[in-house]
Enzyme design. Structure first.
Site, mmCIF file in Angstrom:
data_model
loop_
_atom_site.group_PDB
_atom_site.id
_atom_site.type_symbol
_atom_site.label_atom_id
_atom_site.label_comp_id
_atom_site.label_asym_id
_atom_site.label_seq_id
_atom_site.Cartn_x
_atom_site.Cartn_y
_atom_site.Cartn_z
ATOM 1 N N ASP A 137 0.845 -1.182 0.000
ATOM 2 C CA ASP A 137 0.000 0.000 0.000
ATOM 3 C C ASP A 137 0.891 1.246 0.000
ATOM 4 O O ASP A 137 1.127 1.844 1.033
ATOM 5 C CB ASP A 137 -0.892 -0.061 1.257
ATOM 6 C CG ASP A 137 -2.033 0.928 1.146
ATOM 7 O OD1 ASP A 137 -2.842 1.001 2.068
ATOM 8 O OD2 ASP A 137 -2.067 1.651 0.132
ATOM 9 N N LYS A 139 1.960 4.677 -0.095
ATOM 10 C CA LYS A 139 1.671 6.114 -0.037
ATOM 11 C C LYS A 139 2.545 6.659 1.082
ATOM 12 O O LYS A 139 2.950 5.913 1.966
ATOM 13 C CB LYS A 139 0.191 6.406 0.170
ATOM 14 C CG LYS A 139 -0.544 5.586 1.188
ATOM 15 C CD LYS A 139 -2.027 5.987 1.146
ATOM 16 C CE LYS A 139 -2.794 5.279 2.229
ATOM 17 N NZ LYS A 139 -3.296 3.964 1.834
ATOM 18 N N ASN A 142 2.656 5.417 4.588
ATOM 19 C CA ASN A 142 3.094 4.045 4.913
ATOM 20 C C ASN A 142 4.573 3.846 4.708
ATOM 21 O O ASN A 142 5.046 2.713 4.665
ATOM 22 C CB ASN A 142 2.336 3.041 4.025
ATOM 23 C CG ASN A 142 0.864 3.067 4.328
ATOM 24 O OD1 ASN A 142 0.458 3.370 5.445
ATOM 25 N ND2 ASN A 142 0.059 2.790 3.320
ATOM 26 N N ASP A 155 4.347 -0.406 5.586
ATOM 27 C CA ASP A 155 2.953 -0.771 5.792
ATOM 28 C C ASP A 155 2.698 -2.186 5.342
ATOM 29 O O ASP A 155 2.988 -2.536 4.209
ATOM 30 C CB ASP A 155 2.049 0.127 4.959
ATOM 31 C CG ASP A 155 0.687 -0.524 4.882
ATOM 32 O OD1 ASP A 155 -0.045 -0.425 5.870
ATOM 33 O OD2 ASP A 155 0.402 -1.203 3.888
ATOM 34 N N THR A 173 -7.885 6.342 0.893
ATOM 35 C CA THR A 173 -7.885 7.320 -0.184
ATOM 36 C C THR A 173 -7.796 6.628 -1.539
ATOM 37 O O THR A 173 -7.175 5.580 -1.682
ATOM 38 C CB THR A 173 -6.678 8.270 -0.025
ATOM 39 O OG1 THR A 173 -6.582 9.032 -1.217
ATOM 40 C CG2 THR A 173 -5.391 7.475 0.158
HETATM 41 C C1 LIG Z 1 6.986 -4.587 9.058
HETATM 42 O O1 LIG Z 1 5.986 -3.691 9.517
HETATM 43 C C2 LIG Z 1 4.739 -4.197 9.791
HETATM 44 C C3 LIG Z 1 4.404 -5.586 9.739
HETATM 45 C C4 LIG Z 1 3.106 -6.009 10.049
HETATM 46 C C5 LIG Z 1 2.152 -5.072 10.407
HETATM 47 C C6 LIG Z 1 0.749 -5.444 10.762
HETATM 48 O O2 LIG Z 1 0.133 -4.727 11.501
HETATM 49 N N1 LIG Z 1 0.217 -6.559 10.183
HETATM 50 C C7 LIG Z 1 -1.062 -7.025 10.413
HETATM 51 C C8 LIG Z 1 -1.936 -6.450 11.343
HETATM 52 C C9 LIG Z 1 -3.215 -6.977 11.506
HETATM 53 C C10 LIG Z 1 -3.649 -8.052 10.743
HETATM 54 C C11 LIG Z 1 -2.777 -8.604 9.798
HETATM 55 C C12 LIG Z 1 -1.497 -8.087 9.637
HETATM 56 C C13 LIG Z 1 2.454 -3.698 10.451
HETATM 57 C C14 LIG Z 1 3.750 -3.277 10.140
HETATM 58 N N2 LIG Z 1 4.118 -1.927 10.134
HETATM 59 C C15 LIG Z 1 3.422 -0.928 10.808
HETATM 60 O O3 LIG Z 1 2.529 -1.111 11.552
HETATM 61 C C16 LIG Z 1 3.872 0.492 10.544
HETATM 62 C C17 LIG Z 1 5.164 0.807 11.260
HETATM 63 S S1 LIG Z 1 5.015 0.509 12.972
HETATM 64 C C18 LIG Z 1 6.705 0.483 13.427
HETATM 65 C C19 LIG Z 1 7.416 1.798 13.448
HETATM 66 C C20 LIG Z 1 8.776 1.834 13.216
HETATM 67 N N3 LIG Z 1 9.489 2.957 13.215
HETATM 68 C C21 LIG Z 1 8.860 4.129 13.480
HETATM 69 N N4 LIG Z 1 9.354 5.409 13.541
HETATM 70 C C22 LIG Z 1 8.347 6.268 13.826
HETATM 71 C C23 LIG Z 1 7.168 5.562 13.942
HETATM 72 C C24 LIG Z 1 7.479 4.183 13.721
HETATM 73 C C25 LIG Z 1 6.729 2.992 13.708
#
Ligand SMILES: COc1ccc(C(=O)Nc2ccccc2)cc1NC(=O)CCSCc1cnc2[nH]ccc2c1
Length: 272
Positions: A137, A139, A142, A155, A173
Site C-alpha cells: 500500500d 503512499k 506508509n 505498511d 484514499t
Molecule cells: C513490518 O511492519 C509491519 C508488519 C506487520 C504489520 C501489521 O500490523 N500486520 C497485520 C496487522 C493486523 C492483521 C494482519 C497483519 C504492520 C507493520 N508496520 C506498521 O505497523 C507500521 C510501522 S510501525 C513500526 C514503526 C517503526 N518505526 C517508526 N518510527 C516512527 C514511527 C514508527 C513505527
C-alpha cells in the site's frame, strides 16, 4: 542483534517506551530489548479484534511473509510472540519517522531528494516482486525514514497507521489506486508501478496527481489519467511519470527500467 534468533520472546524481555502510533488493530510502542539494549518498535494487536475479524489466517500468512522480507528499504519484522490477549510484532524502529511528515514540513522535495526516494522504493518493489509479494500500500503515510535517511516500506496488513495520517482513511484514499483496481479488475505487479508514478508526483508537487475536491472527481481523473504538471517539474521527471501513469498495465515502464531512467541516473546516482 544475534540473539534475535531467540525463539520465545515475552513482554518482560522489553522495556516499553512512548507510543509511536495508534492503529486499527492495535498500537505501536518504542521498546528496548533488555539484554542487548536494542531499540525496536513493538506492535501490539488484540486477539479479540483479530479473532472477531476472523483474519487469524491472514495474520499468520502476513507474519510468515514478513519474516522472510529482508531488504534495506523494507521495515524488518524481527519476530513475534503472544500472550493470552495480545499478539506482539517485534519491528524495526525507523528513527526519522514517517515520510509524509517530512513531506508536509517541506511542502515538496527537490528533484534530487525525490529521485533518491523513488529509487529506494523501486529497489524495494523489485525485491518484493521477486518474492511474489505485490500491492504494498504505497503512499507517503506508509513509508518510514530509516536511521541513514533511507526510505522503508513499513505498511503491511491492515495496520492503519497513526491517526495523524493526513488523509481520511475511512474508505482509504483513492489517490493511489490504479485504474484497474478502481474498476475492480484483478490486479498484479503493475499496480505497484502505477503507485510509484503517483508517489513520484506527490514528492515533487506535495499533492497527489489526481487530487480533487471529492472522490468522484478523483475517480474521473484516474480513469482518464488527467494530470497537470506544474512548470517547475523537469522534462525528465515528466517523462518518467508519463511512462508509469499509463492506463494499460502492460505498457507501464518495468521497474528495472525505472532504475535506468535518465531522471534517476541524473538525480540519484548509484551509491548515494
Ligand atoms: C513490518 O511492519 C509491519 C508488519 C506487520 C504489520 C501489521 O500490523 N500486520 C497485520 C496487522 C493486523 C492483521 C494482519 C497483519 C504492520 C507493520 N508496520 C506498521 O505497523 C507500521 C510501522 S510501525 C513500526 C514503526 C517503526 N518505526 C517508526 N518510527 C516512527 C514511527 C514508527 C513505527
Amino acid at each position: 542483534v544475534k540473539n534475535v534468533k531467540k525463539k520465545h520472546w515475552t513482554l518482560s524481555d522489553f522495556d516499553i517506551g512512548r507510543p509511536l502510533g495508534k492503529g486499527k488493530f492495535g498500537n505501536v510502542y518504542l521498546a528496548r530489548e533488555k539484554e542487548s539494549k536494542y531499540v525496536v518498535a513493538l506492535k501490539v494487536l488484540f486477539k479479540s479484534q483479530i479473532l472477531d475479524s476472523d483474519i487469524e489466517h491472514q495474520v499468520r500468512r502476513e507474519v510468515e511473509i514478513q519474516c522472510r522480507l529482508r531488504h534495506p528499504n523494507i521495515l524488518r519484522m524481527y519476530g513475534y510472540f503472544h500472550d493470552d490477549k495480545r499478539i506482539y510484532f517485534i519491528l524495526e524502529y525507523a528513527k526519522h519517522g514517517a515520510l509524509y511528515k517530512t513531506l508536509k514540513q517541506m511542502g515538496r522535495f527537490d528533484e534530487k531528494t525525490a529521485a533518491i526516494y523513488v529509487r529506494d522504493l523501486t529497489r524495494a518493489l523489485i525485491y518484493c516482486h521477486s518474492l511474489k509479494v505485490i500491492h504494498r500500500d504505497i503512499k507517503p503515510e506508509n513509508l518510514l525514514i530509516g536511521n541513514d535517511w533511507e526510505l522503508k516500506i513499513a505498511d503491511f496488513g491492515w495496520s492503519v497507521y497513526s491517526p495523524s495520517s493526513r488523509r481520511m482513511t475511512l474508505c482509504g484514499t483513492l489517490d493511489y489506486l490504479s485504474p484497474e483496481m478502481l474498476e475492480g479488475k484483478p490486479h498484479n505487479y503493475a499496480v505497484d508501478i502505477w503507485s510509484l508514478g503517483v508517489f513520484c508526483y506527490e514528492l515533487l508537487v506535495g499533492l497527489p496527481p489526481f487530487d480533487a475536491k471529492n472522490s468522484q472527481q478523483t475517480y474521473k481523473k484516474i480513469k482518464y489519467v488527467i494530470i497537470k504538471y506544474p512548470d517547475y517539474i523537469s522534462d525528465k521527471a515528466k517523462d518518467l511519470m508519463g511512462k508509469l501513469l499509463v492506463i494499460n498495465p502492460e505498457q507501464r515502464l518495468p521497474l528495472s527500467c525505472v532504475l535506468k531512467h535518465p531522471w534517476i541516473i541524473e538525480n540519484a546516482p548509484e551509491g548515494v
